[in-house]
Scaffold this active site. Structure first.
Site, mmCIF file in Angstrom:
data_model
loop_
_atom_site.group_PDB
_atom_site.id
_atom_site.type_symbol
_atom_site.label_atom_id
_atom_site.label_comp_id
_atom_site.label_asym_id
_atom_site.label_seq_id
_atom_site.Cartn_x
_atom_site.Cartn_y
_atom_site.Cartn_z
ATOM 1 N N CYS A 161 -5.318 8.956 9.243
ATOM 2 C CA CYS A 161 -5.635 8.226 10.493
ATOM 3 C C CYS A 161 -5.617 9.187 11.688
ATOM 4 O O CYS A 161 -5.114 10.292 11.623
ATOM 5 C CB CYS A 161 -4.577 7.162 10.756
ATOM 6 S SG CYS A 161 -4.410 5.993 9.456
ATOM 7 N N ARG B 140 -4.313 10.743 4.132
ATOM 8 C CA ARG B 140 -3.148 11.596 4.286
ATOM 9 C C ARG B 140 -2.224 11.519 3.077
ATOM 10 O O ARG B 140 -1.620 12.495 2.678
ATOM 11 C CB ARG B 140 -2.397 11.150 5.538
ATOM 12 C CG ARG B 140 -1.090 11.819 5.708
ATOM 13 C CD ARG B 140 -0.352 11.332 6.916
ATOM 14 N NE ARG B 140 0.979 11.856 6.902
ATOM 15 C CZ ARG B 140 1.293 13.097 7.236
ATOM 16 N NH1 ARG B 140 0.340 13.913 7.619
ATOM 17 N NH2 ARG B 140 2.520 13.513 7.190
ATOM 18 N N ARG C 243 -9.029 -0.172 4.194
ATOM 19 C CA ARG C 243 -8.147 0.877 3.644
ATOM 20 C C ARG C 243 -6.746 0.322 3.417
ATOM 21 O O ARG C 243 -6.081 0.628 2.440
ATOM 22 C CB ARG C 243 -8.043 2.071 4.607
ATOM 23 C CG ARG C 243 -9.160 3.076 4.518
ATOM 24 C CD ARG C 243 -8.817 4.334 5.303
ATOM 25 N NE ARG C 243 -7.521 4.866 4.862
ATOM 26 C CZ ARG C 243 -6.766 5.676 5.614
ATOM 27 N NH1 ARG C 243 -7.157 6.017 6.824
ATOM 28 N NH2 ARG C 243 -5.618 6.118 5.157
ATOM 29 N N ASP D 205 4.405 0.411 11.781
ATOM 30 C CA ASP D 205 3.160 -0.159 11.238
ATOM 31 C C ASP D 205 2.935 -1.598 11.683
ATOM 32 O O ASP D 205 1.880 -2.166 11.407
ATOM 33 C CB ASP D 205 3.175 -0.095 9.709
ATOM 34 C CG ASP D 205 3.186 1.343 9.230
ATOM 35 O OD1 ASP D 205 3.771 1.612 8.181
ATOM 36 O OD2 ASP D 205 2.644 2.201 9.954
ATOM 37 N N ARG E 65 0.190 14.647 12.772
ATOM 38 C CA ARG E 65 0.682 14.349 11.430
ATOM 39 C C ARG E 65 0.685 15.595 10.538
ATOM 40 O O ARG E 65 0.036 15.646 9.513
ATOM 41 C CB ARG E 65 -0.158 13.210 10.828
ATOM 42 C CG ARG E 65 -0.199 12.032 11.793
ATOM 43 C CD ARG E 65 -0.846 10.825 11.198
ATOM 44 N NE ARG E 65 0.024 10.262 10.159
ATOM 45 C CZ ARG E 65 -0.429 9.362 9.282
ATOM 46 N NH1 ARG E 65 -1.685 9.001 9.315
ATOM 47 N NH2 ARG E 65 0.378 8.862 8.387
ATOM 48 N N LYS F 49 0.844 -1.212 0.000
ATOM 49 C CA LYS F 49 0.000 0.000 0.000
ATOM 50 C C LYS F 49 0.870 1.250 0.000
ATOM 51 O O LYS F 49 0.651 2.186 -0.773
ATOM 52 C CB LYS F 49 -0.886 0.011 1.232
ATOM 53 C CG LYS F 49 -1.541 1.363 1.515
ATOM 54 C CD LYS F 49 -2.407 1.374 2.743
ATOM 55 C CE LYS F 49 -1.691 1.731 3.999
ATOM 56 N NZ LYS F 49 -1.417 3.174 4.182
ATOM 57 N N ASN F 50 1.901 1.260 0.852
ATOM 58 C CA ASN F 50 2.700 2.478 1.018
ATOM 59 C C ASN F 50 3.726 2.679 -0.087
ATOM 60 O O ASN F 50 4.467 3.652 -0.085
ATOM 61 C CB ASN F 50 3.363 2.489 2.394
ATOM 62 C CG ASN F 50 2.322 2.615 3.499
ATOM 63 O OD1 ASN F 50 1.159 2.937 3.221
ATOM 64 N ND2 ASN F 50 2.702 2.334 4.724
HETATM 65 C C1 EPZ Z 1 4.216 6.883 6.004
HETATM 66 O O1 EPZ Z 1 3.444 7.906 6.592
HETATM 67 C C2 EPZ Z 1 3.288 5.680 5.891
HETATM 68 N N1 EPZ Z 1 2.137 6.026 5.045
HETATM 69 C C3 EPZ Z 1 2.792 5.294 7.293
HETATM 70 O O2 EPZ Z 1 1.974 4.130 7.156
HETATM 71 C C4 EPZ Z 1 4.008 4.946 8.149
HETATM 72 O O3 EPZ Z 1 3.593 4.643 9.448
HETATM 73 C C5 EPZ Z 1 4.971 6.138 8.183
HETATM 74 O O4 EPZ Z 1 5.326 6.519 6.835
HETATM 75 C C6 EPZ Z 1 6.251 5.834 8.951
HETATM 76 O O5 EPZ Z 1 6.884 4.721 8.380
HETATM 77 C C7 EPZ Z 1 2.291 6.023 3.691
HETATM 78 O O6 EPZ Z 1 3.373 5.773 3.173
HETATM 79 C C8 EPZ Z 1 1.081 6.348 2.879
HETATM 80 P P1 EPZ Z 1 6.265 10.208 8.270
HETATM 81 P P2 EPZ Z 1 4.027 9.424 6.666
HETATM 82 O O7 EPZ Z 1 6.215 11.460 7.469
HETATM 83 O O8 EPZ Z 1 4.825 9.719 5.458
HETATM 84 C C9 EPZ Z 1 5.954 13.459 11.718
HETATM 85 C C10 EPZ Z 1 0.072 2.785 7.532
HETATM 86 O O9 EPZ Z 1 -0.550 2.332 8.502
HETATM 87 N N2 EPZ Z 1 5.906 14.434 10.622
HETATM 88 O O10 EPZ Z 1 7.489 9.348 8.200
HETATM 89 O O11 EPZ Z 1 2.910 10.295 7.028
HETATM 90 C C11 EPZ Z 1 4.698 12.606 11.754
HETATM 91 O O12 EPZ Z 1 3.679 13.274 12.461
HETATM 92 C C12 EPZ Z 1 0.582 4.212 7.557
HETATM 93 O O13 EPZ Z 1 0.323 2.155 6.472
HETATM 94 C C13 EPZ Z 1 5.965 15.792 10.924
HETATM 95 O O14 EPZ Z 1 6.049 16.177 12.097
HETATM 96 O O15 EPZ Z 1 5.014 9.284 7.915
HETATM 97 C C14 EPZ Z 1 5.169 11.365 12.453
HETATM 98 O O16 EPZ Z 1 5.164 11.590 13.854
HETATM 99 C C15 EPZ Z 1 0.385 4.864 8.915
HETATM 100 N N3 EPZ Z 1 5.932 16.690 9.911
HETATM 101 C C16 EPZ Z 1 6.622 11.228 11.966
HETATM 102 O O17 EPZ Z 1 6.999 12.521 11.472
HETATM 103 C C17 EPZ Z 1 5.860 16.308 8.599
HETATM 104 O O18 EPZ Z 1 5.846 17.173 7.701
HETATM 105 C C18 EPZ Z 1 6.780 10.208 10.846
HETATM 106 O O19 EPZ Z 1 5.926 10.594 9.793
HETATM 107 C C19 EPZ Z 1 5.790 14.928 8.310
HETATM 108 C C20 EPZ Z 1 5.826 14.013 9.341
#
Ligand code: EPZ
Length: 420
Positions: free
Chosen positions: A115, A91, A396, A304, A120, A19-20
């Site tokens: 979510c 998202r 989803r 995840d 986020r 998915k990701n």
């Molecule tokens: C991706 O989300 C994945 N989703 C998530 O999978 C996964 O948990 C996550 O990466 C971490 O591996 C997709 O790829 C569609 P991040 P993403 O940006 O990109 C903070 C699932 O269940 N952050 O690495 O949103 C954020 O709040 C989903 O499949 C900021 O503060 O994750 C989090 O605490 C859930 N500012 C941390 O960084 C930003 O601009 C990691 O987020 C971006 C992120």
């Protein structure tokens, strides 16, 4: 979803596409003007949602579900605006910003949803675009990003997956060399790099974590197979381990799952990987030991798989300490597991679990994709029936995972009704 206690699940299943990886690869098709074909695409709700988004921009899409083949024609794209209704649903919608800016020097998107697992924000994404010269303004619920991008060095204060992907996509058509320092290198990011290279992008990875992108004037449409989903593999392994059964997943990318697999072995489960680390066979231990872990960016323990792995600890022998360091609010499944008899205490983003003999079926509510998977696992090992509301989260993130679990011996029924 009605989940009945399962005897030990066993059998062989294959994986859907990740998915990701597929969501961001779909978004990156906006970088080209033509018809791209993605194969091994999971028929999950998030994929359908991304289809709706791309069609709202003018793309023509056909999805042959049975063949898992998705055709994306971007020659008719004529929009750079994404509505609040669409953004609120997922998202990953924010991932169209980079391609729109690179192709059209403009992106007009409503603030994203997704979510409940934490605020986020998308500040890292926006800081990256601003560093590349985009002008970003907010007007009511919309973000308006405009401007011709220029190459730059961008340091991520946290290796954000989405921010890495968004800035990388924007840089592929931006002349000069853009460097993303402290980039995320999750398997899905590496798959996106392979996808973009197939389009003609020039991308280099310098250890430990710098991605350099040298812009080209045009990218070409591709045909590309999405990588098998390590998170579905981990969810299946956790499910079978919880029931004390055995499973073979011939296409599992064990090479992307080392820390997770190590933790299963530490619990006492036996894991055998195929040649070149492709394919996994697991025979579960009948009295597993509790293990502790901390979620981290790749290659650390994947956030995840934190919820599914927590369920295993609730009935393992001993005490487990699980620290969720990636999201600030990703322990929403704890409340539901406590209602099923799990002994868990929370201190900040750390959960301490004391193994119990038995969980008990209950009416539970899923709050995000991975907590829904965790509650299904809990229902399969609980005494008595479990009813889980919030099945759309399960839909989803997975493509008919319940069918695979049924093939392994699970008794799961789906009722489309308002439970509460
Ligand atoms: C991706 O989300 C994945 N989703 C998530 O999978 C996964 O948990 C996550 O990466 C971490 O591996 C997709 O790829 C569609 P991040 P993403 O940006 O990109 C903070 C699932 O269940 N952050 O690495 O949103 C954020 O709040 C989903 O499949 C900021 O503060 O994750 C989090 O605490 C859930 N500012 C941390 O960084 C930003 O601009 C990691 O987020 C971006 C992120």
């Amino acid at each position: 979803m009605i989940i009945h206690p399962a005897a030990s699940l066993s059998g062989t299943v294959s994986l859907a596409g990740a998915k990701n990886a597929v969501l961001v690869s779909m978004a990156s098709c906006l970088l080209v003007d033509g018809v791209s074909v993605l194969t091994n695409v999971p028929a999950s709700l998030d994929v359908y949602q991304m289809i709706v988004l791309l069609e709202s921009l003018g793309a023509k899409i056909s999805f042959e579900e049975i063949a898992h083949r998705l055709t994306i024609d971007t020659t008719t794209v004529n929009q750079v605006t994404v509505s609040p209704e669409i953004m609120r649903k997922m998202r990953a919608s924010v991932l169209v910003m980079g391609p729109l800016l690179a192709r059209y020097q403009r992106a007009h998107i409503a603030l994203p949803g997704g979510c409940l697992i934490g605020l986020r924000p998308i500040d890292y994404h926006l800081r990256g675009f601003a560093k590349m010269g985009a002008i970003i303004e907010t007007q009511d619920q919309f973000l308006n990003a405009t401007g011709a991008l220029k190459a730059t060095n961008f340091v991520l204060e946290y290796p954000s997956v989405g921010a890495t992907e968004n800035v990388m996509m924007a840089a592929t058509l931006t002349s000069g060399t853009t460097k993303i320092i402290n980039a995320a290198l999750e398997p899905e990011v590496l798959d996106l790099i392979a996808f973009l290279r197939a389009m003609g992008a020039m991308i280099e990875i310098t250890p430990p974590a710098t991605i350099s992108i040298t812009g080209v004037s045009v990218l070409r449409p591709v045909e590309y197979a999405i990588l098998p989903d390590r998170l579905e593999a981990g969810t299946l392994l956790a499910t079978v381990a919880a029931t004390g059964g055995s499973i073979t997943i011939p296409d599992a990318p064990a090479y992307y799952m080392e820390v997770f697999l190590e933790k299963l072995v530490e619990m006492g489960h036996s894991i055998i990987c195929g040649d070149k680390q492709v394919g996994i066979t697991m025979v579960a231990s009948k009295n597993p030991r509790a293990v502790s872990f901390k979620t981290m960016p790749y290659p650390g323990f994947p956030t995840d798989l934190q919820a599914p792995m927590m369920v295993l600890q609730t009935v393992a022998c001993g005490e487990s300490i699980i620290s969720e360091t990636v999201f600030e609010n990703r322990l929403l499944h704890v409340r539901e597991l406590q209602r099923m008899g799990a002994q868990i205490t929370i201190n900040g983003t750390t959960a301490t679990i004391k193994g119990v003999d038995q969980l008990y079926g209950a009416q539970v509510i899923a709050s995000d994709i991975r907590s829904s998977a965790a509650l299904v696992i809990a229902g399969l090992i609980a005494q008595g029936q479990t009813v889980m509301a919030g099945i759309h989260h399960f839909r989803r993130g997975y493509d008919q995972l319940e069918t695979k679990l049924q093939q392994l011996g699970a008794v799961i029924a789906i009722e489309q009704k308002e439970v509460w």
